[in-house]
Design a protein around this motif. Sequence first.
Motif, mmCIF file in Angstrom:
data_model
loop_
_atom_site.group_PDB
_atom_site.id
_atom_site.type_symbol
_atom_site.label_atom_id
_atom_site.label_comp_id
_atom_site.label_asym_id
_atom_site.label_seq_id
_atom_site.Cartn_x
_atom_site.Cartn_y
_atom_site.Cartn_z
ATOM 1 N N GLN A 118 33.373 43.466 52.873
ATOM 2 C CA GLN A 118 32.814 42.947 54.111
ATOM 3 C C GLN A 118 33.787 41.938 54.700
ATOM 4 O OE1 GLN A 118 29.896 45.022 54.937
ATOM 5 N NE2 GLN A 118 29.758 43.165 56.084
ATOM 6 N N LYS A 119 34.026 42.011 55.981
ATOM 7 C CA LYS A 119 34.922 41.044 56.634
ATOM 8 C C LYS A 119 34.196 39.738 56.938
ATOM 9 C CE LYS A 119 38.225 43.967 56.442
ATOM 10 N NZ LYS A 119 38.847 44.046 55.151
ATOM 11 N N GLY B 256 41.111 38.088 47.610
ATOM 12 C CA GLY B 256 40.949 37.270 48.797
ATOM 13 C C GLY B 256 39.844 36.250 48.619
ATOM 14 N N SER B 257 39.657 35.431 49.628
ATOM 15 C CA SER B 257 38.597 34.436 49.610
ATOM 16 C C SER B 257 37.799 34.562 50.903
ATOM 17 C CB SER B 257 39.183 33.029 49.469
ATOM 18 O OG SER B 257 40.046 32.746 50.545
ATOM 19 N N ILE C 252 42.948 44.719 46.550
ATOM 20 C CA ILE C 252 43.619 43.430 46.695
ATOM 21 C C ILE C 252 43.692 43.018 48.159
ATOM 22 C CG2 ILE C 252 45.849 42.244 46.444
ATOM 23 C CD1 ILE C 252 46.177 43.804 43.798
ATOM 24 N N ASN C 253 43.940 43.971 49.037
ATOM 25 C CA ASN C 253 44.045 43.677 50.472
ATOM 26 C C ASN C 253 42.689 43.545 51.163
ATOM 27 O OD1 ASN C 253 46.857 43.601 50.534
ATOM 28 N ND2 ASN C 253 46.976 45.825 50.748
ATOM 29 N N PHE D 257 35.381 42.564 42.600
ATOM 30 C CA PHE D 257 36.203 42.136 43.729
ATOM 31 C C PHE D 257 35.311 41.758 44.911
ATOM 32 C CE2 PHE D 257 39.687 43.918 41.478
ATOM 33 C CZ PHE D 257 40.843 43.424 42.063
ATOM 34 N N ASP D 258 34.084 42.232 44.916
ATOM 35 C CA ASP D 258 33.193 42.116 46.063
ATOM 36 C C ASP D 258 32.208 40.969 45.888
ATOM 37 O OD1 ASP D 258 31.590 42.515 48.251
ATOM 38 O OD2 ASP D 258 31.102 44.599 47.782
ATOM 39 N N LEU D 259 32.387 39.910 46.664
ATOM 40 C CA LEU D 259 31.478 38.764 46.597
ATOM 41 C C LEU D 259 30.033 39.189 46.824
ATOM 42 C CD1 LEU D 259 31.006 35.688 46.412
ATOM 43 C CD2 LEU D 259 31.487 35.578 48.864
#
Length: 135
Positions: free
Chosen positions: A20-21, A54-55, A14-15, A108-110
């Motif tokens: 990847q940033k 996150g987005s 979730i965080n 969760f991973d785009l």
Amino acid sequence: VFFIFATFIVMGQINGNYLQKYIQVEFGDETVNILGTFSGCYQFKLNKKWYVRGSYEEISFAAEGGKFSYCNNLVDGEGGWTFSIGAVSKETCTEAGYLARSAATKTFDLMETANLQWYSSEGLPLDYFRLGEVE
């Protein structure tokens, strides 16, 4: 012990601890003629307002730029990632709120959607879509 470990993993997901940033995005513009304008670098942002995944926001166009976000109920009750312009809201998960969407996925991973088909809000396959890691 298992519950504590599982909670630790979920909170890390979730965080965005395992994501990847920064990502590099390339759109073709044959299916949706303005998508190519939004090719560029995107940064992961934790979505504290919605407390969900996150987005990714286009760098240097924060409020009005492109954004990738996850929707739990996108197509036929399945989840997937969307690409939209402007602020992320509940409207982002409607056909009127996004320009493009991934095929159904729970990731969760785009970055894992790079090998999936992406579609316009009208359901037409995008001719070209590429995601890459930024080192």
